[in-house]
Design a protein around this motif. Structure first.
Motif, PDB file in Angstrom:
ATOM      1  N   ILE A  58     -47.851 -25.374 -25.606  1.00  0.00           N
ATOM      2  CA  ILE A  58     -46.666 -25.991 -26.193  1.00  0.00           C
ATOM      3  C   ILE A  58     -45.635 -25.002 -26.162  1.00  0.00           C
ATOM      4  O   ILE A  58     -44.319 -25.342 -26.094  1.00  0.00           O
ATOM      5  CB  ILE A  58     -47.063 -26.509 -27.581  1.00  0.00           C
ATOM      6  N   ARG A  59     -45.738 -23.738 -26.356  1.00  0.00           N
ATOM      7  CA  ARG A  59     -44.527 -22.702 -26.600  1.00  0.00           C
ATOM      8  C   ARG A  59     -43.973 -22.591 -25.591  1.00  0.00           C
ATOM      9  O   ARG A  59     -42.835 -22.074 -25.369  1.00  0.00           O
ATOM     10  CB  ARG A  59     -45.189 -21.461 -27.128  1.00  0.00           C
ATOM     11  N   GLU A  60     -44.378 -23.028 -24.125  1.00  0.00           N
ATOM     12  CA  GLU A  60     -43.889 -22.588 -22.986  1.00  0.00           C
ATOM     13  C   GLU A  60     -42.804 -23.825 -22.843  1.00  0.00           C
ATOM     14  O   GLU A  60     -41.767 -23.592 -21.870  1.00  0.00           O
ATOM     15  CB  GLU A  60     -44.784 -22.727 -21.797  1.00  0.00           C
ATOM     16  N   THR A  61     -42.596 -24.646 -23.833  1.00  0.00           N
ATOM     17  CA  THR A  61     -41.551 -25.999 -23.434  1.00  0.00           C
ATOM     18  C   THR A  61     -40.532 -25.546 -24.465  1.00  0.00           C
ATOM     19  O   THR A  61     -39.462 -26.268 -24.246  1.00  0.00           O
ATOM     20  CB  THR A  61     -42.479 -27.372 -23.741  1.00  0.00           C
ATOM     21  N   SER A  62     -40.495 -24.599 -25.236  1.00  0.00           N
ATOM     22  CA  SER A  62     -39.569 -24.265 -26.144  1.00  0.00           C
ATOM     23  C   SER A  62     -39.472 -22.839 -26.416  1.00  0.00           C
ATOM     24  O   SER A  62     -40.376 -22.142 -26.812  1.00  0.00           O
ATOM     25  CB  SER A  62     -39.774 -24.998 -27.676  1.00  0.00           C
ATOM     26  N   GLU A  63     -37.859 -22.492 -25.990  1.00  0.00           N
ATOM     27  CA  GLU A  63     -37.927 -20.852 -26.378  1.00  0.00           C
ATOM     28  C   GLU A  63     -37.967 -20.694 -27.854  1.00  0.00           C
ATOM     29  O   GLU A  63     -38.369 -19.436 -28.093  1.00  0.00           O
ATOM     30  CB  GLU A  63     -36.475 -20.602 -25.817  1.00  0.00           C
ATOM     31  N   ASP A  64     -37.440 -21.493 -28.761  1.00  0.00           N
ATOM     32  CA  ASP A  64     -37.634 -21.145 -30.061  1.00  0.00           C
ATOM     33  C   ASP A  64     -39.071 -20.957 -30.572  1.00  0.00           C
ATOM     34  O   ASP A  64     -39.214 -19.997 -31.139  1.00  0.00           O
ATOM     35  CB  ASP A  64     -36.986 -22.415 -30.901  1.00  0.00           C
ATOM     36  N   ILE A  65     -39.908 -21.792 -30.028  1.00  0.00           N
ATOM     37  CA  ILE A  65     -41.575 -21.785 -30.705  1.00  0.00           C
ATOM     38  C   ILE A  65     -42.108 -20.597 -29.873  1.00  0.00           C
ATOM     39  O   ILE A  65     -42.566 -19.706 -30.466  1.00  0.00           O
ATOM     40  CB  ILE A  65     -42.185 -22.847 -30.313  1.00  0.00           C
ATOM     41  N   PHE A  66     -41.515 -20.280 -28.616  1.00  0.00           N
ATOM     42  CA  PHE A  66     -42.158 -19.029 -28.069  1.00  0.00           C
ATOM     43  C   PHE A  66     -41.804 -17.607 -28.504  1.00  0.00           C
ATOM     44  O   PHE A  66     -42.569 -16.854 -28.771  1.00  0.00           O
ATOM     45  CB  PHE A  66     -41.566 -18.915 -26.493  1.00  0.00           C
ATOM     46  N   ASN A  67     -40.630 -17.757 -29.128  1.00  0.00           N
ATOM     47  CA  ASN A  67     -40.233 -16.362 -29.709  1.00  0.00           C
ATOM     48  C   ASN A  67     -40.524 -16.185 -31.172  1.00  0.00           C
ATOM     49  O   ASN A  67     -40.378 -15.291 -31.789  1.00  0.00           O
ATOM     50  CB  ASN A  67     -38.654 -16.547 -29.833  1.00  0.00           C
ATOM     51  N   ASN A  68     -41.356 -17.231 -31.662  1.00  0.00           N
ATOM     52  CA  ASN A  68     -41.797 -17.228 -33.178  1.00  0.00           C
ATOM     53  C   ASN A  68     -43.336 -17.338 -33.286  1.00  0.00           C
ATOM     54  O   ASN A  68     -43.943 -17.550 -34.651  1.00  0.00           O
ATOM     55  CB  ASN A  68     -41.163 -18.201 -34.141  1.00  0.00           C
ATOM     56  N   THR A  69     -44.263 -17.368 -32.239  1.00  0.00           N
ATOM     57  CA  THR A  69     -45.516 -17.731 -32.372  1.00  0.00           C
ATOM     58  C   THR A  69     -46.174 -16.725 -31.723  1.00  0.00           C
ATOM     59  O   THR A  69     -45.780 -15.693 -30.762  1.00  0.00           O
ATOM     60  CB  THR A  69     -45.651 -19.172 -31.860  1.00  0.00           C
ATOM     61  N   LEU A  70     -47.625 -16.392 -31.934  1.00  0.00           N
ATOM     62  CA  LEU A  70     -48.550 -15.574 -31.325  1.00  0.00           C
ATOM     63  C   LEU A  70     -48.300 -13.976 -31.406  1.00  0.00           C
ATOM     64  O   LEU A  70     -47.877 -13.552 -32.527  1.00  0.00           O
ATOM     65  CB  LEU A  70     -48.832 -16.032 -29.796  1.00  0.00           C
ATOM     66  N   GLU A  71     -48.001 -13.389 -30.275  1.00  0.00           N
ATOM     67  CA  GLU A  71     -47.645 -11.730 -30.422  1.00  0.00           C
ATOM     68  C   GLU A  71     -46.159 -11.660 -30.965  1.00  0.00           C
ATOM     69  O   GLU A  71     -45.975 -10.653 -31.306  1.00  0.00           O
ATOM     70  CB  GLU A  71     -47.384 -11.488 -29.003  1.00  0.00           C
ATOM     71  N   ASN A  72     -45.256 -12.776 -30.858  1.00  0.00           N
ATOM     72  CA  ASN A  72     -43.928 -12.698 -31.348  1.00  0.00           C
ATOM     73  C   ASN A  72     -43.914 -13.129 -32.972  1.00  0.00           C
ATOM     74  O   ASN A  72     -42.783 -12.915 -33.604  1.00  0.00           O
ATOM     75  CB  ASN A  72     -42.906 -13.465 -30.552  1.00  0.00           C
ATOM     76  N   ALA A  73     -45.094 -13.229 -33.654  1.00  0.00           N
ATOM     77  CA  ALA A  73     -44.949 -13.612 -35.002  1.00  0.00           C
ATOM     78  C   ALA A  73     -45.250 -12.204 -35.854  1.00  0.00           C
ATOM     79  O   ALA A  73     -45.711 -11.508 -35.263  1.00  0.00           O
ATOM     80  CB  ALA A  73     -46.168 -14.829 -35.131  1.00  0.00           C
ATOM     81  N   PRO A  74     -44.662 -12.471 -36.865  1.00  0.00           N
ATOM     82  CA  PRO A  74     -45.008 -11.101 -37.890  1.00  0.00           C
ATOM     83  C   PRO A  74     -46.489 -11.034 -38.186  1.00  0.00           C
ATOM     84  O   PRO A  74     -47.168 -11.874 -38.296  1.00  0.00           O
ATOM     85  CB  PRO A  74     -43.869 -11.602 -38.966  1.00  0.00           C
ATOM     86  N   LYS A  75     -46.703  -9.737 -38.402  1.00  0.00           N
ATOM     87  CA  LYS A  75     -48.218  -9.396 -38.455  1.00  0.00           C
ATOM     88  C   LYS A  75     -48.340  -9.176 -40.050  1.00  0.00           C
ATOM     89  O   LYS A  75     -47.544  -8.648 -40.770  1.00  0.00           O
ATOM     90  CB  LYS A  75     -48.574  -8.237 -37.707  1.00  0.00           C
ATOM     91  N   ASN A  76     -49.553  -9.541 -40.398  1.00  0.00           N
ATOM     92  CA  ASN A  76     -50.024  -9.122 -41.750  1.00  0.00           C
ATOM     93  C   ASN A  76     -49.308  -9.541 -42.849  1.00  0.00           C
ATOM     94  O   ASN A  76     -49.184  -8.733 -43.861  1.00  0.00           O
ATOM     95  CB  ASN A  76     -50.443  -7.566 -41.754  1.00  0.00           C
ATOM     96  N   LYS A  77     -48.312 -10.406 -42.611  1.00  0.00           N
ATOM     97  CA  LYS A  77     -47.447 -10.747 -43.971  1.00  0.00           C
ATOM     98  C   LYS A  77     -48.095 -11.559 -45.185  1.00  0.00           C
ATOM     99  O   LYS A  77     -47.845 -10.915 -46.230  1.00  0.00           O
ATOM    100  CB  LYS A  77     -46.391 -11.802 -43.296  1.00  0.00           C
ATOM    101  N   VAL A  78     -49.146 -12.226 -44.830  1.00  0.00           N
ATOM    102  CA  VAL A  78     -49.758 -12.826 -45.910  1.00  0.00           C
ATOM    103  C   VAL A  78     -50.558 -11.887 -46.732  1.00  0.00           C
ATOM    104  O   VAL A  78     -50.472 -11.984 -48.014  1.00  0.00           O
ATOM    105  CB  VAL A  78     -50.673 -14.116 -45.455  1.00  0.00           C
ATOM    106  N   LEU A  79     -51.322 -11.057 -46.209  1.00  0.00           N
ATOM    107  CA  LEU A  79     -52.103  -9.998 -46.644  1.00  0.00           C
ATOM    108  C   LEU A  79     -51.454  -8.884 -47.386  1.00  0.00           C
ATOM    109  O   LEU A  79     -51.702  -8.527 -48.336  1.00  0.00           O
ATOM    110  CB  LEU A  79     -52.898  -9.304 -45.729  1.00  0.00           C
ATOM    111  N   LEU A  80     -50.116  -8.626 -46.996  1.00  0.00           N
ATOM    112  CA  LEU A  80     -49.197  -7.837 -47.586  1.00  0.00           C
ATOM    113  C   LEU A  80     -48.852  -8.276 -48.893  1.00  0.00           C
ATOM    114  O   LEU A  80     -48.742  -7.661 -50.006  1.00  0.00           O
ATOM    115  CB  LEU A  80     -47.985  -7.222 -46.604  1.00  0.00           C
ATOM    116  N   ILE A  81     -48.491  -9.583 -48.753  1.00  0.00           N
ATOM    117  CA  ILE A  81     -47.949 -10.306 -50.130  1.00  0.00           C
ATOM    118  C   ILE A  81     -49.100 -10.292 -51.125  1.00  0.00           C
ATOM    119  O   ILE A  81     -48.783 -10.016 -52.493  1.00  0.00           O
ATOM    120  CB  ILE A  81     -47.324 -11.555 -49.507  1.00  0.00           C
ATOM    121  N   ILE A  82     -50.302 -10.693 -50.534  1.00  0.00           N
ATOM    122  CA  ILE A  82     -51.312 -10.844 -51.813  1.00  0.00           C
ATOM    123  C   ILE A  82     -51.702  -9.161 -52.029  1.00  0.00           C
ATOM    124  O   ILE A  82     -51.938  -9.449 -53.359  1.00  0.00           O
ATOM    125  CB  ILE A  82     -52.557 -11.247 -50.859  1.00  0.00           C
TER     126      ILE A  82
END
Length: 338
Positions: A110-134
């Protein structure tokens, strides 16, 4: 004015010689004067598009947009897999795997069809944000760990981990941390799986990595002939924390650091890239840069030699059969060596 320092008349003392208009022109100065630079910054601050609140709101809106893009595509994939009754996870979800499981593979398609989704998912998504907030919510307080094991449709054992805690607001929270594949339900397997999930066990992972690199170095040294075998040689070692009251323990710390120096650099690179928080990243980066400097290596060897002489002298002075003349001779010899 330029590189010169003037009076504080226009800052704190006040200006009273109004008949001397040249003082104003002198204070204003040229185009690059402090006055004109300050005036320019003030005008920029007063512009609506560059105001602090506008910039912050724009950044917040951008983060919300990225979050909604990740959430929207995740919901689409989850609905598809639930509707068709297909498993989410794969046997090998590592980056180098050819088949990382249906959830990741569909998301990649799916992310190959949208540059917006590609830039914000999988390896481009922020890491460990949920655990840091908890972790910030829990702080130094206590928490409970809820663990449950079940098998999915492919008969693959999964372990679900949930944190149960009370934040500063005073109401109970339960936060889902993640699913982990486990080969069995023994206590050791579950413990190791929990250690891999929580950031709170980062120090254990670093110690394990340090031991692993040290063992690998010894193995290669023995195979190549650079190291010899024998009684008491090549024993497993790790970094030793220096004591607060026994200054001689600092020698043990430096000795272990010198033996494991190459392995310590590997661990620092790991923390710099995979550390649980931004502070860990930055601290590891600073330490790594300092450890690679000539200044640090020089100080390390110099302090090691000094402590080695002092510890040797200290041990000799503790002998019960030592007389005052021999002790004085040892002290003079140590001072000359220093």
């Amino acid at each position: 004015m330029g590189q010169k320092r003037g009076r504080d008349a226009f800052v704190s003392q006040g200006f009273d010689t109004w008949n001397k208009k040249d003082a104003f022109r002198t204070h204003v100065g040229g185009v690059d004067s402090f006055h004109n630079k300050t005036k320019e910054k003030c005008e920029l601050l007063m512009k609506e598009k560059q105001a602090i609140n506008v910039v912050l709101r724009r950044q917040t809106e951008a983060e919300d947009h990225k979050y909604k893009a990740r959430l929207r595509v995740s919901i689409i994939v989850v609905r598809l897999l639930l509707k068709t009754g297909l498993p989410f996870r794969g046997h090998d979800e590592s980056v180098n795997s050819e088949n990382r499981g249906l959830y990741i593979e569909v998301l990649k398609a799916i992310r190959e069809t949208s540059e917006d989704i590609f830039n914000n998912t999988l390896e481009n998504a922020p890491k460990n944000k949920v655990l840091l907030i908890i972790r910030e919510e829990i702080g130094q307080d206590v928490f409970a760990l809820l663990v449950d094991e079940y098998s999915d449709v492919s008969k693959k054992k999964q372990m679900a981990i949930v944190l149960h805690y009370v934040p500063s607001l005073g109401f109970v929270k339960e936060r889902f941390i993640g699913l982990v594949h486990v080969k069995d339900t023994s206590s050791l397997t579950l413990k190791n799986a929990i250690n891999e999930v929580l950031i709170i066990c980062a120090s254990c992972r670093r110690k394990d990595l340090l031991r692993e690199k040290a063992r690998e170095r010894v193995r290669k040294g023995l195979c190549s002939g650079e190291l010899e075998t024998g009684r008491g040689l090549n024993q497993e070692t790790t970094l030793v924390r220096a004591g607060e009251t026994r200054w001689g323990s600092h020698l043990n710390t430096l000795t272990s650091l010198m033996k494991l120096f190459a392995d310590v650099l590997v661990v620092l690179v790991f923390v710099k890239e995979e550390g649980g928080s931004l502070a860990n990243h930055q601290q590891a980066s600073r330490i790594l840069t300092y450890f690679k400097s000539y200044e640090f290596v020089f100080y390390l060897h110099m302090v090691y030699d000094i402590l080695h002489l002092m510890v040797t002298l200290s041990k000799q002075l503790q002998r019960k059969d030592l007389d005052i003349l021999e002790a004085a001779s040892m002290v003079r010899g140590t001072m000359e060596a220093l």
